[in-house]
Write an enzyme that holds these catalytic residues in place. Structure first.
Site: not given
Length: 246
Positions: A64, A127, A129-130, A206
């Protein structure tokens, strides 16, 4: 026949391939959706060369961010987030024009917005991350203040072990962007003071497999509102289709 696809590595059983091929079949669209499992982002060029009918791509882990230098244009939103998960492919003769978008932010904001109440002003993002970058962008666009939570000492983050009951009361929207609790490790969840949660707490995960993660279950026990990531996934897939045809 138009081709669409997904690039990433490794690609297990992806949601996108079943969603889009079912869509094409149900709506009599002469197209197919293919998984392109590439061990290196440099292989993108070969995919474009060997698939002249390719009209659009989705991008997943770990590309990504890595895909951005390969694009001719990036939407302002995706540029601000620093991650692209949709590529629109336009061909003019031998020239190929690649434009990057981020549909995660659209899927997430459309999904969480109906759950937000006046008491929801601050959010914890679990988190770094992306996906967390799109979540941060989405929450701030909805007017919330955000703080990232990490296991590690990173600039601009707080650590799990330092979170207090007061933090949970103040930051009463909590979004899980980590894989903790995802199938098959369903008996794990982020380390939070769950006992401090109440009916003003909103937990958004998510993860969508299982339907109800341990993170969500523990919130429900305290009267929290909870939601998983399935609707976000459907909405971002819908947004991908719109971007490919914009």
């Amino acid at each position: 026949m138009d081709t669409y696809g997904l690039i990433g590595y490794p690609l297990g059983h992806s949601f996108s391939i079943s969603y889009f091929n079912e869509k094409f079949q149900n709506e009599n669209i002469d197209a197919r959706y293919v998984n392109f499992e590439i061990p290196n982002i440099e292989d993108l060029r070969e995919i474009l060369d060997s698939n002249p009918d390719l009209k659009g791509l989705n991008v997943t882990i770990p590309y990504k961010q890595k895909v951005i230098p390969y694009l001719d244009e990036v939407s302002p939103e995706a540029r601000a987030i620093g991650a692209v998960n949709v590529i629109q492919i336009t061909r003019k003769g031998k020239n190929v024009w690649l434009k990057g978008f981020n549909s995660d932010v659209i899927g997430f904001t459309q999904s969480i917005e109906p759950l937000l109440e006046k008491c929801h002003k601050k959010a914890l993002i679990l988190g770094t991350g992306g996906a967390s970058k799109a979540i941060d962008y989405g929450l701030r666009s909805l007017g919330l203040e955000t703080v990232f939570v990490s296991r590690y000492q990173r600039p601009g983050t707080v650590q799990y072990e330092n979170l207090t009951a007061d933090d949970i009361h103040e930051y009463n929207v909590i979004v899980n962007c980590t894989p903790l609790g995802m199938y098959p490790k369903v008996d794990t969840c982020p380390d939070l003071p769950y006992e401090a949660m109440n009916r003003n707490t909103l937990l958004y995960d998510l993860i969508y497999n299982p339907d109800e993660t341990l993170f969500m279950k523990r919130g429900l026990q305290r009267g929290a509102t909870v939601k998983n990531g399935l609707e976000m996934l459907l909405l971002q897939a819908f947004a991908s289709w719109e971007f490919w045809h914009s």
